[in-house]
Each structure stands twice: as C-alpha cells, then as structure tokens.
Design a protein around this motif. Structure first.
Motif, PDB file in Angstrom:
ATOM      1  N   SER A  42      74.347  51.171  37.043  1.00 54.86           N
ATOM      2  CA  SER A  42      73.427  52.312  37.100  1.00 54.86           C
ATOM      3  C   SER A  42      72.460  52.294  35.921  1.00 54.86           C
ATOM      4  N   GLY A  43      72.909  51.832  34.754  1.00 51.26           N
ATOM      5  CA  GLY A  43      72.019  51.732  33.592  1.00 51.26           C
ATOM      6  C   GLY A  43      70.931  50.704  33.806  1.00 51.26           C
ATOM      7  N   ASN A  44      71.284  49.576  34.416  1.00 48.71           N
ATOM      8  CA  ASN A  44      70.307  48.534  34.720  1.00 48.71           C
ATOM      9  C   ASN A  44      69.282  49.058  35.721  1.00 48.71           C
ATOM     10  N   MET A  45      69.763  49.721  36.757  1.00 47.20           N
ATOM     11  CA  MET A  45      68.851  50.269  37.766  1.00 47.20           C
ATOM     12  C   MET A  45      67.966  51.365  37.187  1.00 47.20           C
ATOM     13  N   ARG A  54      61.254  47.859  41.227  1.00 48.95           N
ATOM     14  CA  ARG A  54      62.291  47.931  42.258  1.00 48.95           C
ATOM     15  C   ARG A  54      63.323  46.841  42.002  1.00 48.95           C
ATOM     16  N   LEU A  55      64.582  47.195  42.209  1.00 43.92           N
ATOM     17  CA  LEU A  55      65.665  46.230  42.096  1.00 43.92           C
ATOM     18  C   LEU A  55      65.618  45.305  43.303  1.00 43.92           C
ATOM     19  N   VAL A  56      65.623  44.005  43.059  1.00 45.80           N
ATOM     20  CA  VAL A  56      65.578  43.023  44.137  1.00 45.80           C
ATOM     21  C   VAL A  56      66.954  42.420  44.361  1.00 45.80           C
ATOM     22  N   SER A  65      69.711  41.432  36.418  1.00 47.69           N
ATOM     23  CA  SER A  65      69.193  41.579  37.775  1.00 47.69           C
ATOM     24  C   SER A  65      67.755  41.084  37.860  1.00 47.69           C
ATOM     25  N   VAL A  66      67.294  40.910  39.086  1.00 47.56           N
ATOM     26  CA  VAL A  66      65.902  40.549  39.337  1.00 47.56           C
ATOM     27  C   VAL A  66      65.195  41.806  39.809  1.00 47.56           C
ATOM     28  N   ALA A  81      61.585  50.832  28.400  1.00 47.13           N
ATOM     29  CA  ALA A  81      62.594  51.596  29.138  1.00 47.13           C
ATOM     30  C   ALA A  81      64.018  51.236  28.710  1.00 47.13           C
ATOM     31  N   GLY A  82      64.183  50.157  27.933  1.00 46.23           N
ATOM     32  CA  GLY A  82      65.508  49.831  27.421  1.00 46.23           C
ATOM     33  C   GLY A  82      66.030  48.448  27.742  1.00 46.23           C
TER      34      GLY A  82
END
Length: 99
Positions: A42-45, A54-56, A65-66, A81-82
């Motif tokens: 959830s932190g990554n998203m 957008r998360l791919v 993640s991509v 954003a972190g």
C-alpha cells in the motif's frame, strides 16, 4: 608503477559507473519504482498515486514495482512523493524472473 595501475583501475571503475548510470536512467513513460523495503504494498501504491501515476506491475517484492505516467516530470514527482529510487523499467526483467 603501482600508482599508475591504481589510476587506470580508478578510471575504468568510473567509466563502468557512468555506463550503469546511463543504462539505469529512467526513460519513457514506464519506470521501476523502489520504495521503503520495510513498507507494505500500500505504501508503494500510495507513492505512485501521489505522483499521478498508475501501478502497472508488482512482483515478489511489494516495495518494487513498475509504474506508468505520460507526465514529463514523473520521475521527480515520484521522488518527492517518497520513492527511494526511480530506474529504467527494463531493469524489472530480473524481478520478473524471480517470480
């Protein structure tokens, strides 16, 4: 003589570092996003969403993640954003093989 070898080796190492830096530089709308390894998916998203992307894809590791965005300043927005690192998404091939 040993001093000259050290100089040659240092220059060669610097040259390799430059090649890796250019290869890993984010290019295009798809990027590999690395966030806090202690965090959850959830932190990554959240980082990707806060940057307007957008998360791919996300694989075995929730903190890698991509992401996708058409914005030219997406990399900078991810960092603000972190995100810890934003890299070329071609590096995700190794992550895909780890599944």
């Amino acid at each position: 003589m040993a001093f000259h070898r050290s100089i040659v080796l240092a220059n060669f190492a610097f040259f390799l570092l430059l090649i890796v830096a250019v290869w890993a530089r984010p290019a295009g709308p798809f990027v590999l996003v690395v966030t806090d390894p202690g965090g959850e998916a959830s932190g990554n998203m959240q980082v990707i969403g806060d940057a307007g992307g957008r998360l791919v894809w996300s694989g075995r590791y929730a903190w890698i993640s991509v992401a996708y965005s058409d914005a030219n300043d997406f990399t900078g927005r991810l960092m603000r954003a972190g995100a810890l690192l934003v890299l070329n998404h071609d590096l995700a091939v190794g992550c895909l093989e780890g599944n």
